[in-house]
Design a protein around this motif. Structure first.
Motif, short mmCIF file in Angstrom:
data_model
loop_
_atom_site.label_atom_id
_atom_site.label_comp_id
_atom_site.label_asym_id
_atom_site.label_seq_id
_atom_site.Cartn_x
_atom_site.Cartn_y
_atom_site.Cartn_z
N ILE A 46 1.00 -1.22 0.06
CA ILE A 46 0.00 -0.12 0.08
C ILE A 46 0.87 1.28 -0.07
N LEU A 47 0.62 2.31 -1.18
CA LEU A 47 1.40 3.40 -1.17
C LEU A 47 0.35 4.32 -0.46
N MET A 48 0.80 4.93 0.89
CA MET A 48 -0.25 5.87 1.21
C MET A 48 0.47 7.44 1.00
N CYS A 49 -0.61 8.17 0.26
CA CYS A 49 0.03 9.39 -0.27
C CYS A 49 -0.84 10.45 -0.42
N THR A 50 -0.35 11.75 -0.74
CA THR A 50 -1.07 12.82 -1.08
C THR A 50 -1.24 13.10 -2.56
N ASP A 51 -1.96 14.20 -3.22
CA ASP A 51 -1.86 14.34 -4.39
C ASP A 51 -0.35 14.44 -5.03
N VAL A 52 0.79 14.51 -4.49
CA VAL A 52 2.15 14.52 -4.96
C VAL A 52 2.42 13.21 -5.95
N ALA A 53 1.44 12.26 -5.65
CA ALA A 53 1.68 11.10 -6.52
C ALA A 53 0.47 10.83 -7.23
N ALA A 54 -0.19 11.83 -7.81
CA ALA A 54 -1.45 11.73 -8.26
C ALA A 54 -1.24 11.77 -9.88
N ARG A 55 -0.13 12.33 -10.48
CA ARG A 55 -0.17 12.61 -11.87
C ARG A 55 0.93 11.81 -12.60
N GLY A 56 0.85 11.13 -13.81
CA GLY A 56 1.93 10.99 -14.58
C GLY A 56 2.74 9.74 -14.21
N LEU A 57 2.87 9.46 -12.83
CA LEU A 57 3.62 8.48 -12.44
C LEU A 57 3.43 7.01 -13.04
N ASP A 58 4.27 6.32 -13.66
CA ASP A 58 4.04 5.28 -14.17
C ASP A 58 4.53 4.12 -13.36
N ILE A 59 3.63 3.49 -12.36
CA ILE A 59 4.05 2.51 -11.53
C ILE A 59 3.49 1.14 -11.87
N PRO A 60 4.35 0.17 -12.36
CA PRO A 60 3.78 -1.08 -12.91
C PRO A 60 2.79 -2.03 -11.93
N GLY A 61 1.64 -2.32 -12.38
CA GLY A 61 0.96 -3.48 -11.64
C GLY A 61 0.04 -2.93 -10.29
N VAL A 62 -0.46 -1.81 -10.47
CA VAL A 62 -1.23 -1.05 -9.66
C VAL A 62 -2.60 -1.67 -9.79
N ASP A 63 -3.11 -2.37 -8.87
CA ASP A 63 -4.45 -2.90 -9.06
C ASP A 63 -5.66 -2.11 -8.54
N CYS A 64 -5.32 -1.46 -7.60
CA CYS A 64 -6.70 -0.58 -7.05
C CYS A 64 -6.09 0.78 -6.53
N ILE A 65 -7.06 1.62 -6.86
CA ILE A 65 -6.89 3.39 -6.43
C ILE A 65 -7.94 3.52 -5.14
N VAL A 66 -7.65 3.82 -3.96
CA VAL A 66 -8.44 4.10 -2.92
C VAL A 66 -8.44 5.68 -2.70
N GLN A 67 -9.59 6.14 -2.55
CA GLN A 67 -9.57 7.53 -2.54
C GLN A 67 -10.25 7.68 -1.06
N TYR A 68 -9.43 7.64 -0.01
CA TYR A 68 -9.93 7.85 1.39
C TYR A 68 -10.68 9.08 1.53
N ASP A 69 -9.91 10.09 1.10
CA ASP A 69 -10.44 11.47 1.12
C ASP A 69 -10.70 11.89 -0.32
N PRO A 70 -11.91 11.75 -0.82
CA PRO A 70 -12.22 12.48 -2.47
C PRO A 70 -11.88 13.66 -2.73
N PRO A 71 -11.35 13.94 -4.05
CA PRO A 71 -10.85 15.18 -4.31
C PRO A 71 -11.82 16.09 -4.62
N GLN A 72 -11.90 17.41 -4.54
CA GLN A 72 -12.69 18.34 -4.83
C GLN A 72 -12.94 18.71 -6.43
N ASP A 73 -11.70 18.42 -6.95
CA ASP A 73 -11.63 18.81 -8.29
C ASP A 73 -11.74 17.55 -9.26
#
Ligand SMILES: Nc1ncnc2c1ncn2[C@@H]1O[C@H](COP(=O)(O)OP(=O)(O)OP(=O)(O)O)[C@@H](O)[C@H]1O
Length: 407
Positions: free
Chosen positions: A334-361
């Protein structure tokens, strides 16, 4: 081994996202060196954005590209940039011929590494990665000693270096790439970007890439591009039997979990218990929340053995790099992160994105979920919503974004 395109009948086939155009079929033709580098990385067929963009940039057109996340935008600008630089002969050590600007250190570093095998086929071109988090003086020393013909970096550091170093000569610059243009502007880099652009020659090629279009991006395109060709590539998704175009990848399934505020944290833990074997990215609103969960979760006996990795913008640069490298190498965790890791990053094999705090935008939503289901693969995204306000906001958001695959 290279991949081949296939029909879209098998949704789990990553090659669905490729066209039937081979890189070797493109006009103008790509050089043998670039074709070899593509082949040895396993790339034979173009994605739609690559098939549309590479020929345009290679034939002296400016482009404004709007394409879904994970659609292969990086190679869509790296390949033509390298071809353009190949045409210039005998570059002097401090003659800058290309600049790639991207919003975050992680993304700049990713672009630098993707570009490496292509650039190494250019004998005279010295690429330099310029990002914050390290001493600016050491970057300056390196440039002075070793030269710099291609600058790849974040706007702050690039601008700083341009300000301080008279030795760099931009007069013959051939190409400027603005990657993740909307994020560059959201992050408040407009001033630095304008200042960088004002020092570059007007006669150059410019490519502006974004997965989301905003008015500010439109303004930047007007200011920085000359008669750009617009390239818009959307994922096609079947919704109620109809083919519609979507801003999110077609292999993505979106769900939301409604929860009461006092139950939200236990539901998150339950979710982790049920999905222990998955590779997941969990988004929180603040750096403090990431720190909090990064301490609490590893102490829970029920989550023993799970790899839990925090990542946010207030961590030291070396810790950020280590977190990303560790998560990239894992098959689950599990990568626990802020939106610093929201864009462009190409991490192989990510199965699921969990938005614990939904974004406004809505655009942030698109970029977060774009870390999974990349290049035609399957993935899921879960959004935790508090009843009433958040739920109704999200129903609106799904309608705005034409998100077909959600329950
Ligand atoms: N022609 C191709 N054939 C096979 N794989 C490819 C091809 N082009 C790109 N890829 C792979 O697809 C993945 C996504 O590419 P890339 O990171 O460039 O997407 P992107 O459009 O920049 O996404 P984002 O908007 O999230 O930044 C990468 O792992 C890349 O190696």
């Amino acid at each position: 081994m290279t991949s081949s395109p296939s029909s879209d009948s098998d949704p789990s086939d990553p090659n669905r996202a490729l066209t039937e155009t081979r890189f070797s079929d493109l006009t103008p033709s790509l050089s043998d060196e670039v074709l070899e580098a593509l082949t040895s990385s396993g790339f034979e067929y173009c994605t739609p954005v690559q098939a549309a963009t590479i020929p345009l940039l290679c034939s002296y057109k400016d482009v404004a590209v709007d394409a879904a996340t994970g659609s292969g935008k990086t190679l869509a600008f790296v390949v033509p940039l390298v071809e353009i630089l190949r045409r210039t002969k005998n570059a002097k050590p401090h003659e800058v011929l290309g600049v790639i600007i991207s919003p975050t250190r992680e993304l700049s570093s990713q672009i630098f590494h993707v570009a490496q095998p292509f650039i190494s086929s250019l004998p005279d071109i010295k690429p330099v990665l310029l990002v914050g988090g390290s001493e600016v003086k050491s970057d300056m020393q390196k440039i002075e000693d070793e030269g710099a013909n291609l600058l790849i970096g974040t706007p702050g550091r690039l601008h700083d270096i341009m300000d301080r170093m008279d030795i760099l000569d931009f007069r013959n610059l051939e190409i400027l790439i603005l990657d993740e243009a909307d994020r560059l502007l959201d992050m408040g880099f407009q001033k630095q970007i304008n200042s960088i652009i004002s020092r570059l020659p007007k006669l150059r090629r410019t490519g502006l890439f974004s997965a989301t279009q905003t008015e500010a991006v439109e303004e930047l395109a007007k200011a920085g591009l000359r008669n750009p060709v617009r390239v818009e590539v959307r994922a096609e998704t079947k919704s109620s039997g109809n083919l519609t175009s979507s801003k999110t990848p077609s292999g993505l399934h979106i769900e939301f979990i409604k929860c009461e505020a006092d139950k939200k944290s236990s539901q998150l833990v339950d979710f982790f218990i049920k999905n222990k074997s998955k590779k997941m990215i969990v988004y929180f609103m603040t750096c403090a929340s990431v720190d909090y969960w990064g301490v609490v979760l590893p102490r829970l006996a029920v989550l023993k053995g799970l790899n839990i990795i925090p990542l946010h913008g207030k961590m030291k640069q070396s810790a950020r790099e280590k977190a990303l490298a560790t998560f990239t190498s894992l098959s689950d965790g599990i990568l626990m992160c802020t939106d610093v890791a929201a864009r462009g990053l190409d991490i192989p094999g990510v199965d699921c994105i969990v938005q614990y705090d939904p974004p406004q935008d809505p655009n942030v939503f698109i970029h977060r979920v774009g870390r999974t289901a990349r290049l035609g693969r399957q993935g899921s995204a879960i959004v935790f919503l508090l009843p009433k306000v958040q739920t109704s906001q999200f129903v609106c958001l799904f309608i705005i974004l034409h998100l077909p695959n959600f329950t």
